[in-house]
Design an enzyme around this catalytic site. Structure first.
Site, PDB file in Angstrom:
ATOM      1  N   THR A 180       5.931   5.045   4.748  1.00 30.46           N
ATOM      2  CA  THR A 180       5.745   4.777   3.254  1.00 30.46           C
ATOM      3  C   THR A 180       5.746   6.102   2.305  1.00 30.46           C
ATOM      4  OG1 THR A 180       4.061   4.028   1.900  1.00 30.46           O
ATOM      5  CG2 THR A 180       3.399   4.972   3.722  1.00 30.46           C
ATOM      6  N   GLU A 324       1.815  -0.343   5.816  1.00 30.48           N
ATOM      7  CA  GLU A 324       0.624  -0.399   6.557  1.00 30.48           C
ATOM      8  C   GLU A 324       0.181  -1.610   7.212  1.00 30.48           C
ATOM      9  OE1 GLU A 324       1.115   1.049   3.670  1.00 30.48           O
ATOM     10  OE2 GLU A 324       0.047   3.036   3.582  1.00 30.48           O
ATOM     11  N   LYS A 434       6.225   2.581  -8.850  1.00 31.82           N
ATOM     12  CA  LYS A 434       7.246   1.638  -7.921  1.00 31.82           C
ATOM     13  C   LYS A 434       7.849   1.047  -9.082  1.00 31.82           C
ATOM     14  CE  LYS A 434       6.714  -0.984  -3.907  1.00 31.82           C
ATOM     15  NZ  LYS A 434       5.975  -1.860  -2.964  1.00 31.82           N
ATOM     16  N   TRP A 439       9.284   3.661  -4.208  1.00 31.58           N
ATOM     17  CA  TRP A 439       8.438   4.615  -4.689  1.00 31.58           C
ATOM     18  C   TRP A 439       9.056   5.837  -5.362  1.00 31.58           C
ATOM     19  CZ3 TRP A 439       3.809   2.548  -5.465  1.00 31.58           C
ATOM     20  CH2 TRP A 439       3.162   1.604  -4.547  1.00 31.58           C
TER      21      TRP A 439
HETATM   22  P1  AMP Z   1       5.046  -0.655   0.414  1.00 27.61           P
HETATM   23  O1  AMP Z   1       4.156   0.113   1.488  1.00 27.61           O
HETATM   24  O2  AMP Z   1       6.235   0.310  -0.255  1.00 27.61           O
HETATM   25  O3  AMP Z   1       5.527  -2.065   0.989  1.00 27.61           O
HETATM   26  O4  AMP Z   1       4.165  -0.566  -0.865  1.00 27.61           O
HETATM   27  C1  AMP Z   1       3.055  -1.208  -0.627  1.00 27.61           C
HETATM   28  C2  AMP Z   1       2.465  -1.346  -2.138  1.00 27.61           C
HETATM   29  O5  AMP Z   1       3.228  -2.227  -3.074  1.00 27.61           O
HETATM   30  C3  AMP Z   1       1.073  -2.088  -2.256  1.00 27.61           C
HETATM   31  O6  AMP Z   1      -0.062  -1.443  -2.054  1.00 27.61           O
HETATM   32  C4  AMP Z   1       0.941  -2.426  -3.696  1.00 27.61           C
HETATM   33  O7  AMP Z   1       0.554  -1.316  -4.425  1.00 27.61           O
HETATM   34  C5  AMP Z   1       2.133  -2.919  -4.064  1.00 27.61           C
HETATM   35  N1  AMP Z   1       2.577  -4.209  -4.141  1.00 27.61           N
HETATM   36  C6  AMP Z   1       3.268  -5.033  -2.868  1.00 27.61           C
HETATM   37  N2  AMP Z   1       3.236  -6.317  -3.152  1.00 27.61           N
HETATM   38  C7  AMP Z   1       2.917  -6.225  -4.378  1.00 27.61           C
HETATM   39  C8  AMP Z   1       2.398  -7.554  -5.342  1.00 27.61           C
HETATM   40  N3  AMP Z   1       2.933  -8.623  -5.044  1.00 27.61           N
HETATM   41  N4  AMP Z   1       2.119  -7.266  -6.464  1.00 27.61           N
HETATM   42  C9  AMP Z   1       1.691  -6.133  -6.876  1.00 27.61           C
HETATM   43  N5  AMP Z   1       1.883  -4.656  -6.121  1.00 27.61           N
HETATM   44  C10 AMP Z   1       2.284  -5.288  -5.086  1.00 27.61           C
END
Ligand code: AMP
Length: 550
Positions: A180, A324, A434, A439
């Site tokens: 991540t 995670e 994001k 990211w």
């Molecule tokens: P990743 O590990 O790259 O999948 O990113 C995870 C993060 O994306 C989460 O901790 C949130 O901050 C953001 N995220 C994931 N799904 C959503 C959603 N449906 N709405 C808003 N933020 C989200």
């Protein structure tokens, strides 16, 4: 008494190939549209496992992929973990330095790479110190690569048997791995054991998850390097669904064609993907009648998107998750007692990040360390735990100290929960942006900008953007002798040397000073607020120096 076999991926492959041998897997590959059946998939997956063994891959070895969504990539999804090795899906969109770090950190033995991504990987290899030493490459296709010394995939597998005696892999054996970048500093590795992927698949298959059955046609648009395409290839195989892989960099037109021609019933991706399709549909005649469900996650699904799909007869399931959490954490299904609620109430609920899926527990911890009430107003950090939620990062003891407590993962997402149990993200503690589901580290950009001699201070914040959800904007305090005309270009050029184009700030604004918190940290909240009303800006950068990065 324990059950007869371990919780591993093998039975999902076994079920699909034996119950649905003729069900199709369709793939938009580099060399056109290809289709074959689960039966042929099984044979090729066995060939691949034999080939990997012949190449010296052993239990516990890490095998990387640097690929888009296609059937060959899908073959690695079952072959690698089911022979006892570990599949490490690498995000090819990352800056080279991150790619070098994670290949080294994961100690990948072999990397499968797409022909179209080979130049990018070759660039990272050429600039590396010793991070790629001992790594072999296999290029996904029949042709050699001009960019890398790599065996073509088809030659790699062709002489091998189409049977493989899959071993009894321990359920604690790491089966997958994903890094991540939702963090400051180097990306953090998350390992998925066989048991985590098994339980994630089973929870996905519940009606409160994102179930997929033998009458479904499943198309993951979310990349297979993003948390296993949200587990869809495993869930779809478990359910015996037809699978459609949209291939390298699919455009909205490609998605529309696949939906129409292949009868896609379920698809998934970040909001940017669906905004693109919605735009395309507004200008072209597209038949969405087969489509039943669109899973939107990664960033918040706008209400207008949910309403637009409603009008097309397509249900949006808004989902939340993280690398995670493997990733499914919550899905915004409507509770039975809300089916007759007013339409505004229903849209409100469905646009929240939703109800935790069966098998997980969460709590919301306020600043004072106590849990906040479920009243839709009080907010705090979301802590979550469960069988497919990681309890540690790979070789990152310092992050393990801060990001976990008593078996809980501290997500860094700031949420409210309403009286019905719907969770809603209201902010993020992590200092990252994001953009289009990917990211961007604001801290890394700030440090890179502050390395310029004529920059006294710089803060980078994510500002809302209609298409990408967030884009970086840099706030720069120029040094006394700085040439304000040329500085933005110089900063741009400096960043472009080190980072992909999509990392570059959309705008560079000059400010007198960076607002600080009581403890002296950059106050991003204040910057965002003051940017919105322009009170911070001390001289707009000329337009041509701040191109729109779209
Ligand atoms: P990743 O590990 O790259 O999948 O990113 C995870 C993060 O994306 C989460 O901790 C949130 O901050 C953001 N995220 C994931 N799904 C959503 C959603 N449906 N709405 C808003 N933020 C989200």
């Amino acid at each position: 008494m324990p059950g007869g076999t371990s919780q591993t991926l093998r039975p999902f492959l076994w079920r699909a190939t034996n119950l649905y041998p003729d069900t199709e897997i369709v793939s938009r590959n580099h060399d056109g549209l290809q289709r074959y059946t689960y039966s042929e998939y099984d044979a090729r997956t066995c060939q691949l496992a034999n080939a990997l063994e012949a190449a010296g891959i052993e239990t516990g070895d890490r095998v990387g992929t640097f690929c888009w969504n296609h059937s060959r990539h899908f073959e690695t999804y079952f072959a690698v973990p089911s022979m006892g090795a570990q599949l490490h899906t690498i995000n090819p969109l990352l800056p080279d330095a991150h790619i070098q770090y994670i290949v080294d950190n994961a100690d990948d033995q072999l990397i499968f790479v797409d022909p179209s991504l080979a130049p990018k990987l070759a660039g990272a290899v050429a600039d590396a110190d010793d991070e790629f030493d001992g790594v072999d490459f296999v290029v996904m296709g029949s042709e050699e690569s001009d960019d890398l010394e790599a065996t073509p995939y088809e030659s790699f597998i062709e002489d091998h048997e189409s049977d493989y005696d899959w071993p009894d892999v321990d359920e604690d054996q790491p089966a997958g791995m994903c890094y991540t970048s939702g963090t400051t500093g180097n990306p953090k590795g998350v390992e998925y054991t066989q048991q985590m992927l098994w339980s994630h698949t089973m929870a996905s298959q519940t009606p409160q998850g994102i179930p997929m059955a033998d009458d479904d046609v499943v198309m993951p648009v979310v990349p297979m390097f993003h948390v296993n395409a949200w587990g869809m290839p495993f869930t779809a195989t478990a359910g015996g669904a037809k699978q459609v892989f949209p291939g390298p960099s699919p455009e909205p037109e490609d998605l529309a064609t696949l939906i129409e021609d292949e009868g896609v019933t379920i698809s998934a991706g970040v909001p940017t993907v669906w905004l693109g399709l919605m735009d395309y549909c507004s200008e072209n005649e597209v038949d969405l009648s087969a489509l039943e469900t669109v899973i939107v996650g990664g960033s918040a699904a706008p209400k207008s998107m949910i309403e637009w799909f409603d009008e097309q007869g397509v249900e949006v399931l808004h989902a939340w998750g993280m690398t995670e959490t493997a990733p499914i954490g919550s899905v915004s299904h409507l509770k039975a007692d809300l089916h007759d609620a007013a339409s505004d109430t229903k849209i409100d609920k469905r646009s929240k990040q939703g109800l935790v899926v069966p098998g997980l527990e969460f709590k919301v911890v306020g600043d004072d360390g106590n849990e906040v009430a479920w009243n839709g107003e009080e907010f705090g950090e979301l802590w979550i735990r469960g069988p497919w939620v990681t309890t540690e990062y790979f070789k990152r003891p310092e992050a393990n100290e801060t990001d976990f407590e008593d078996g809980w993962l501290k997500t860094g997402d700031v949420v409210t929960v309403d009286a019905d149990g719907y969770m809603e993200i209201v902010d993020r503690e992590k200092d990252v942006i994001k953009s289009g589901g990917e990211w961007i580290s604001s801290v890394e950009l700030e440090n890179a900008i502050m390395a310029h001699d004529d920059v006294a201070e710089a803060a980078v914040v994510g500002v809302p953007h209609e298409r990408w959800q967030e884009r970086p904007v840099a706030f720069v305090v120029p040094g006394e002798d700085a040439d304000r005309e040329s500085l933005p270009d110089e900063i741009d050029d400096m960043l472009a040397d080190e980072y992909p184009k999509w990392w570059l700030p959309d705008e560079i604004e000059f400010i007198k000073q960076v607002p600080k918190t009581a403890t002296g940290k950059f106050s991003k909240k204040d910057i965002r607020q003051e940017y919105a009303d322009q009170s911070l800006v001390d001289g707009q950068v000329p337009d041509e120096a701040a191109p729109d990065r779209d």
